[in-house]
Design a protein around this motif. Structure first.
Motif, PDB file in Angstrom:
ATOM      1  N   GLN A 151       0.839  -1.194   0.000  1.00 35.43           N
ATOM      2  CA  GLN A 151       0.000   0.000   0.000  1.00 35.43           C
ATOM      3  C   GLN A 151       0.880   1.251   0.000  1.00 35.43           C
ATOM      4  N   LYS A 152       0.333   2.329  -0.548  1.00 37.60           N
ATOM      5  CA  LYS A 152       1.051   3.597  -0.574  1.00 37.60           C
ATOM      6  C   LYS A 152       0.137   4.722  -0.109  1.00 37.60           C
ATOM      7  N   VAL A 153       0.721   5.662   0.635  1.00 38.39           N
ATOM      8  CA  VAL A 153       0.097   6.952   0.875  1.00 38.39           C
ATOM      9  C   VAL A 153       1.045   7.980   0.263  1.00 38.39           C
ATOM     10  N   VAL A 154       0.570   8.680  -0.760  1.00 35.34           N
ATOM     11  CA  VAL A 154       1.399   9.636  -1.496  1.00 35.34           C
ATOM     12  C   VAL A 154       0.972  11.046  -1.114  1.00 35.34           C
ATOM     13  N   LEU A 155       1.902  11.832  -0.588  1.00 34.93           N
ATOM     14  CA  LEU A 155       1.624  13.212  -0.192  1.00 34.93           C
ATOM     15  C   LEU A 155       2.378  14.162  -1.128  1.00 34.93           C
ATOM     16  N   ILE A 156       1.628  15.020  -1.810  1.00 35.64           N
ATOM     17  CA  ILE A 156       2.214  16.009  -2.710  1.00 35.64           C
ATOM     18  C   ILE A 156       2.023  17.384  -2.081  1.00 35.64           C
ATOM     19  N   ALA A 157       3.124  18.107  -1.878  1.00 39.70           N
ATOM     20  CA  ALA A 157       3.077  19.419  -1.231  1.00 39.70           C
ATOM     21  C   ALA A 157       3.685  20.464  -2.139  1.00 39.70           C
ATOM     22  N   HIS A 158       3.080  21.648  -2.129  1.00 40.19           N
ATOM     23  CA  HIS A 158       3.559  22.737  -2.974  1.00 40.19           C
ATOM     24  C   HIS A 158       3.806  23.987  -2.140  1.00 40.19           C
ATOM     25  N   SER A 159       4.963  24.622  -2.338  1.00 39.00           N
ATOM     26  CA  SER A 159       5.251  25.943  -1.762  1.00 39.00           C
ATOM     27  C   SER A 159       5.068  25.949  -0.242  1.00 39.00           C
ATOM     28  N   GLN A 160       4.171  26.784   0.273  1.00 43.27           N
ATOM     29  CA  GLN A 160       3.934  26.831   1.719  1.00 43.27           C
ATOM     30  C   GLN A 160       3.527  25.469   2.266  1.00 43.27           C
ATOM     31  N   GLY A 161       2.886  24.671   1.416  1.00 46.73           N
ATOM     32  CA  GLY A 161       2.508  23.324   1.850  1.00 46.73           C
ATOM     33  C   GLY A 161       3.698  22.465   2.223  1.00 46.73           C
ATOM     34  N   THR A 162       4.882  22.749   1.655  1.00 48.85           N
ATOM     35  CA  THR A 162       6.071  21.972   2.015  1.00 48.85           C
ATOM     36  C   THR A 162       6.540  22.312   3.428  1.00 48.85           C
ATOM     37  N   ILE A 163       6.346  23.569   3.837  1.00 44.26           N
ATOM     38  CA  ILE A 163       6.691  23.959   5.215  1.00 44.26           C
ATOM     39  C   ILE A 163       5.759  23.266   6.194  1.00 44.26           C
ATOM     40  N   ILE A 164       4.466  23.305   5.886  1.00 44.71           N
ATOM     41  CA  ILE A 164       3.474  22.638   6.743  1.00 44.71           C
ATOM     42  C   ILE A 164       3.766  21.147   6.814  1.00 44.71           C
ATOM     43  N   THR A 165       4.096  20.558   5.668  1.00 42.14           N
ATOM     44  CA  THR A 165       4.397  19.128   5.612  1.00 42.14           C
ATOM     45  C   THR A 165       5.621  18.781   6.456  1.00 42.14           C
ATOM     46  N   ALA A 166       6.687  19.561   6.330  1.00 40.87           N
ATOM     47  CA  ALA A 166       7.910  19.290   7.089  1.00 40.87           C
ATOM     48  C   ALA A 166       7.630  19.325   8.590  1.00 40.87           C
ATOM     49  N   ASN A 167       6.908  20.341   9.044  1.00 40.90           N
ATOM     50  CA  ASN A 167       6.601  20.445  10.473  1.00 40.90           C
ATOM     51  C   ASN A 167       5.714  19.299  10.936  1.00 40.90           C
ATOM     52  N   ALA A 168       4.720  18.954  10.111  1.00 42.50           N
ATOM     53  CA  ALA A 168       3.820  17.864  10.473  1.00 42.50           C
ATOM     54  C   ALA A 168       4.563  16.531  10.566  1.00 42.50           C
ATOM     55  N   LEU A 169       5.419  16.249   9.587  1.00 41.90           N
ATOM     56  CA  LEU A 169       6.146  14.980   9.582  1.00 41.90           C
ATOM     57  C   LEU A 169       7.125  14.893  10.743  1.00 41.90           C
ATOM     58  N   ASN A 170       7.801  15.992  11.027  1.00 40.81           N
ATOM     59  CA  ASN A 170       8.747  15.983  12.144  1.00 40.81           C
ATOM     60  C   ASN A 170       8.030  15.732  13.467  1.00 40.81           C
ATOM     61  N   GLU A 171       6.824  16.287  13.628  1.00 42.01           N
ATOM     62  CA  GLU A 171       6.068  16.050  14.856  1.00 42.01           C
ATOM     63  C   GLU A 171       5.496  14.638  14.893  1.00 42.01           C
TER      64      GLU A 171
END
Length: 205
Positions: A151-171
């Motif tokens: 199974q895969k969960v694919v997350l695509i992030a753009h621009s500000q979404g990459t900042i939100i993604t980085a913080n979310a993943l680190n937490e």
């Protein structure tokens, strides 16, 4: 700004990081009240019925969950148009987490908040929404995941979404069960990447 990035922020970081974050949030509310009164909420939107039906008929992406989070100055209509384009390119139904725009200036302030930890009042909501969405989708997907049925969960992030993604993943990496699922099934793709860093080894790809 390095005090917000390193594991040992030093004496200055330990003494002033929390007070500065509190002061930053208060100033943001005082000087930008309009952005809070009229701001769109951060909303999750499931794939359209047409996307799901067409992908099912073509037997495409049955073992994959795709999520898209947008960047700055993106209205709901633009975010949805981007999602439709992603579907046209990859043929997978796309879940949308709409990171709402307050206007370009306030969006850039939110980017600063995500990168430094200051002025983070408006930046926290999309991060929490993304964390909750990833917890849910990883949990659902993990039930059906095995060697014969990957199974895969694919997350695509753009621009500000990459900042939100980085913080979310680190937490999320601090949550043992979620971190294990991330390493097993989560694929993250960033474009127009402006995040301050994503830790290696916390996702599959």
């Amino acid at each position: 700004i390095r005090y917000w990035y390193c594991s040992d922020p030093g004496i200055f970081g330990r003494l002033f990081r929390t007070p500065l974050k509190i002061i930053g949030n208060i100033l943001q509310i005082m000087f930008f009240p309009v952005s809070f009164l009229f701001a769109e909420p951060c909303m999750y939107h499931s794939p359209s019925y047409e996307q799901v039906v067409e992908a099912r008929e073509k037997i495409i992406g049955q073992n994959e969950t795709w999520i898209y989070i947008n960047g700055v100055a993106t209205t709901k209509d633009i975010a949805n148009a981007n999602r439709e384009l992603l579907y046209e390119i990859f043929g997978r139904p796309v879940h949308l987490l709409h990171n709402p725009t307050d206007n370009a200036l306030f969006d850039l302030i939110e980017c600063l908040a995500g990168k430094t930890g200051l002025f983070e009042y408006r930046e926290i909501k999309p991060r929490e929404q993304l964390k909750n969405l990833l917890r849910l989708k990883l949990s659902e997907t993990n039930k059906n995941c095995n060697e014969r049925n990957p199974q895969k969960v694919v997350l695509i992030a753009h621009s500000q979404g990459t900042i939100i993604t980085a913080n979310a993943l680190n937490e999320l990496s601090r949550e043992a069960g979620v971190c294990q699922a991330m390493k097993k099934m989560l694929y993250v793709y960033n474009f127009a990447n402006c995040s301050h860093g994503m830790e290696n080894g916390i996702v599959k790809h």
